[in-house]
Design an enzyme around this catalytic site. Structure first.
Site, PDB file in Angstrom:
ATOM      1  N   CYS A 120       1.519 -10.497  31.445  1.00  0.00           N
ATOM      2  CA  CYS A 120       2.726 -10.577  30.593  1.00  0.00           C
ATOM      3  C   CYS A 120       3.239  -9.207  30.154  1.00  0.00           C
ATOM      4  O   CYS A 120       4.365  -9.106  29.656  1.00  0.00           O
ATOM      5  CB  CYS A 120       2.460 -11.466  29.383  1.00  0.00           C
ATOM      6  SG  CYS A 120       1.932 -13.118  29.838  1.00  0.00           S
ATOM      7  N   HIS A 253       7.549  -9.569  24.066  1.00  0.00           N
ATOM      8  CA  HIS A 253       7.216 -10.600  25.059  1.00  0.00           C
ATOM      9  C   HIS A 253       7.295 -11.963  24.375  1.00  0.00           C
ATOM     10  O   HIS A 253       6.813 -12.145  23.253  1.00  0.00           O
ATOM     11  CB  HIS A 253       5.819 -10.334  25.608  1.00  0.00           C
ATOM     12  CG  HIS A 253       5.255 -11.505  26.353  1.00  0.00           C
ATOM     13  ND1 HIS A 253       5.934 -12.126  27.364  1.00  0.00           N
ATOM     14  CD2 HIS A 253       4.068 -12.176  26.199  1.00  0.00           C
ATOM     15  CE1 HIS A 253       5.199 -13.130  27.813  1.00  0.00           C
ATOM     16  NE2 HIS A 253       4.071 -13.180  27.134  1.00  0.00           N
ATOM     17  N   ASN A 283       7.025 -19.357  27.789  1.00  0.00           N
ATOM     18  CA  ASN A 283       6.469 -18.044  28.122  1.00  0.00           C
ATOM     19  C   ASN A 283       6.588 -17.852  29.638  1.00  0.00           C
ATOM     20  O   ASN A 283       5.887 -18.509  30.399  1.00  0.00           O
ATOM     21  CB  ASN A 283       5.009 -18.006  27.662  1.00  0.00           C
ATOM     22  CG  ASN A 283       4.317 -16.697  27.974  1.00  0.00           C
ATOM     23  OD1 ASN A 283       4.823 -15.880  28.743  1.00  0.00           O
ATOM     24  ND2 ASN A 283       3.151 -16.502  27.388  1.00  0.00           N
TER      25      ASN A 283
HETATM   26  O1  UT7 Z   1       1.503 -14.231  27.033  1.00  0.00           O
HETATM   27  C1  UT7 Z   1       0.313 -14.182  26.282  1.00  0.00           C
HETATM   28  C2  UT7 Z   1      -0.364 -15.483  26.494  1.00  0.00           C
HETATM   29  N1  UT7 Z   1      -0.420 -16.458  25.514  1.00  0.00           N
HETATM   30  C3  UT7 Z   1      -0.200 -16.401  24.187  1.00  0.00           C
HETATM   31  O2  UT7 Z   1       0.281 -15.470  23.629  1.00  0.00           O
HETATM   32  C4  UT7 Z   1      -0.638 -17.577  23.370  1.00  0.00           C
HETATM   33  C5  UT7 Z   1      -1.302 -17.147  22.094  1.00  0.00           C
HETATM   34  N2  UT7 Z   1      -1.817 -18.263  21.346  1.00  0.00           N
HETATM   35  C6  UT7 Z   1      -1.035 -19.225  20.819  1.00  0.00           C
HETATM   36  O3  UT7 Z   1       0.162 -19.189  20.973  1.00  0.00           O
HETATM   37  C7  UT7 Z   1      -1.690 -20.312  20.018  1.00  0.00           C
HETATM   38  O4  UT7 Z   1      -3.033 -19.992  19.776  1.00  0.00           O
HETATM   39  C8  UT7 Z   1      -1.591 -21.709  20.705  1.00  0.00           C
HETATM   40  C9  UT7 Z   1      -0.171 -22.185  20.670  1.00  0.00           C
HETATM   41  C10 UT7 Z   1      -2.097 -21.624  22.138  1.00  0.00           C
HETATM   42  C11 UT7 Z   1      -2.452 -22.718  19.953  1.00  0.00           C
HETATM   43  O5  UT7 Z   1      -2.063 -22.774  18.593  1.00  0.00           O
HETATM   44  P1  UT7 Z   1      -3.177 -22.739  17.457  1.00  0.00           P
HETATM   45  O6  UT7 Z   1      -2.455 -22.874  16.178  1.00  0.00           O
HETATM   46  O7  UT7 Z   1      -3.996 -21.489  17.665  1.00  0.00           O
HETATM   47  O8  UT7 Z   1      -4.002 -24.057  17.746  1.00  0.00           O
HETATM   48  P2  UT7 Z   1      -5.545 -24.207  18.140  1.00  0.00           P
HETATM   49  O9  UT7 Z   1      -5.822 -23.648  19.481  1.00  0.00           O
HETATM   50  O10 UT7 Z   1      -6.375 -23.755  16.990  1.00  0.00           O
HETATM   51  O11 UT7 Z   1      -5.648 -25.787  18.234  1.00  0.00           O
HETATM   52  C12 UT7 Z   1      -5.492 -26.625  17.059  1.00  0.00           C
HETATM   53  C13 UT7 Z   1      -5.630 -28.063  17.511  1.00  0.00           C
HETATM   54  C14 UT7 Z   1      -6.852 -28.322  18.380  1.00  0.00           C
HETATM   55  O12 UT7 Z   1      -7.369 -29.593  18.032  1.00  0.00           O
HETATM   56  P3  UT7 Z   1      -8.627 -29.736  17.068  1.00  0.00           P
HETATM   57  O13 UT7 Z   1      -9.743 -28.996  17.729  1.00  0.00           O
HETATM   58  O14 UT7 Z   1      -8.198 -29.116  15.770  1.00  0.00           O
HETATM   59  O15 UT7 Z   1      -8.823 -31.208  16.989  1.00  0.00           O
HETATM   60  C15 UT7 Z   1      -6.298 -28.371  19.767  1.00  0.00           C
HETATM   61  O16 UT7 Z   1      -7.071 -29.160  20.636  1.00  0.00           O
HETATM   62  O17 UT7 Z   1      -4.492 -28.426  18.308  1.00  0.00           O
HETATM   63  C16 UT7 Z   1      -4.948 -29.025  19.528  1.00  0.00           C
HETATM   64  N3  UT7 Z   1      -3.959 -28.765  20.567  1.00  0.00           N
HETATM   65  C17 UT7 Z   1      -2.896 -29.565  20.750  1.00  0.00           C
HETATM   66  N4  UT7 Z   1      -2.467 -30.673  20.127  1.00  0.00           N
HETATM   67  C18 UT7 Z   1      -1.336 -31.238  20.554  1.00  0.00           C
HETATM   68  C19 UT7 Z   1      -3.937 -27.774  21.468  1.00  0.00           C
HETATM   69  N5  UT7 Z   1      -2.862 -27.898  22.253  1.00  0.00           N
HETATM   70  C20 UT7 Z   1      -2.198 -29.007  21.837  1.00  0.00           C
HETATM   71  C21 UT7 Z   1      -1.022 -29.654  22.250  1.00  0.00           C
HETATM   72  N6  UT7 Z   1      -0.643 -30.750  21.584  1.00  0.00           N
HETATM   73  N7  UT7 Z   1      -0.267 -29.200  23.268  1.00  0.00           N
END
Ligand code: UT7
Length: 326
Positions: A120, A253, A283
């Site tokens: 990225c 980005h 993204n």
């Molecule tokens: O280009 C660079 C690459 N990527 C990035 O920059 C991404 C950077 N990270 C992020 O944007 C965020 O960390 C995410 C959007 C990927 C995730 O958001 P978060 O607030 O960090 O959520 P999390 O990973 O802590 O997940 C919270 C909950 C989890 O469930 P439990 O364990 O609390 O029951 C996940 O399993 O949300 C769940 N979850 C979802 N729920 C509904 C993860 N993805 C989804 C989804 N829909 N699509």
């Protein structure tokens, strides 16, 4: 003896998005994901993304983006003596997507063409490299491209990653100029963080081996991204002897609206000056910055003479920035 150019300057921008936007609800239904529009919007700001049809390659997305950029710059393909394509989803293992793109554009100059892989951060890396080629006097007119078909490396059963990404391409024409220009660039990597965002598959005996899908520790990436985006922005501002209140526009980005907001806040840049397209594009990895730049130029936001800071972060880990007068 001819003088070396003082600056490399963006003289045209272009971009291309495949097909129609696909909203969260449509994506969730198509892949039977346990997710919701509310979750995706609240955690990422993403509402839609574009996905390339099966068989469409990065060079095919890059071609119309480059044609638009050339037209905006008033240049013909034959003027181009350097093509750099930032991509992590190339058409083939080889030849490079840049070489294929050069052929598609009908560039017969024999100029250089190569791919650059910094995920990225790829576009900031490519712009930094192209600027050095131009200021060295070795090349005069470059096409700097970010083009990705990330949909090909997504695990559509992993709701934590597949809702985040989209496909697209953006391009700029970068030329030797006496007026500014790119003012400062910085690129960095720390490979010790390779495990938090990767596609760990390989090709062996003609077959993919290992895991050929994108894997990510989202929270670790989030924290790392916000830190290094602020650091690298401050680094290029300091190199140019400027402060963040002199910026007209910030284009980080486009990974997550919350990362964009946190970065703008850390840099004391008002939200109105921070360009966001992630809500409509998702993204698009190396394509996200040139896509956002082109959209902002064509939409009349970014004007000639504006001071713009572009910055990216991605797998590797890599990060980079370019501060410029548009
Ligand atoms: O280009 C660079 C690459 N990527 C990035 O920059 C991404 C950077 N990270 C992020 O944007 C965020 O960390 C995410 C959007 C990927 C995730 O958001 P978060 O607030 O960090 O959520 P999390 O990973 O802590 O997940 C919270 C909950 C989890 O469930 P439990 O364990 O609390 O029951 C996940 O399993 O949300 C769940 N979850 C979802 N729920 C509904 C993860 N993805 C989804 C989804 N829909 N699509």
């Amino acid at each position: 003896m001819s003088q070396l150019p003082k600056y490399a300057r963006i003289t045209g921008t272009g971009s291309f998005l495949p097909g129609s936007p696909i909203g969260n609800a449509e994506l969730i239904a198509a892949h039977r994901l346990e997710s919701s529009d509310d979750w995706i919007v609240e955690r990422t700001g993403i509402r839609a993304r574009h996905l390339a049809a099966s068989g469409v390659t990065a060079s095919e997305l890059a071609l119309p983006a480059c044609r638009s950029a050339l037209e905006a710059a008033g240049r013909k393909p034959s003027d181009v003596d350097l093509v750099i394509v930032a991509t992590s989803t190339p058409d083939f293992i080889f030849p490079s997507t840049a070489a294929l793109l050069q052929a598609k554009l009908g560039i017969a100059s024999g100029g250089a063409a190569f791919d650059l892989q910094a995920v990225c951060s790829g576009f900031t890396y490519a712009l930094s490299v192209a600027e050095k080629f131009i200021r060295s006097g070795s090349h005069r007119c470059a096409l700097v491209v970010g083009a990705e078909v990330f949909s090909r490396i997504l695990d559509w059963s992993d709701r934590g990653t597949c809702v985040l990404f989209g496909d697209g391409a953006g391009a700029v024409v970068l030329e030797a100029a006496d007026e500014p220009g790119i003012l400062a660039t910085a690129i960095h990597a720390d490979g010790s963080h390779h495990g938090i965002l990767s596609v760990p598959g390989q090709i062996c005996g003609g077959q993919p081996t290992g895991d050929p899908f994108l894997r990510m520790d989202g929270q670790a990436v989030f924290k790392f991204a916000v830190k290094v985006l602020a650091d690298v922005a401050n680094e290029v501002l300091a190199a140019a002897g400027m402060s963040s209140d002199e910026l007209d526009w910030l284009i980080p980005h486009q990974a997550n609206l919350r990362i964009l907001s946190a970065t703008a806040k850390k840099l004391h840049v008002p939200t109105e000056k921070c360009i966001a397209t992630v809500d409509r594009h998702g993204n698009t990895s190396a394509a996200s910055i040139p896509l956002a730049l082109d959209e902002s130029v064509r939409g009349g936001k970014i004007k000639r003479g504006d001071t713009v800071l572009l910055e990216g972060v991605g797998g590797g880990f890599t990060w980079g920035a370019a501060l410029l007068k548009f």
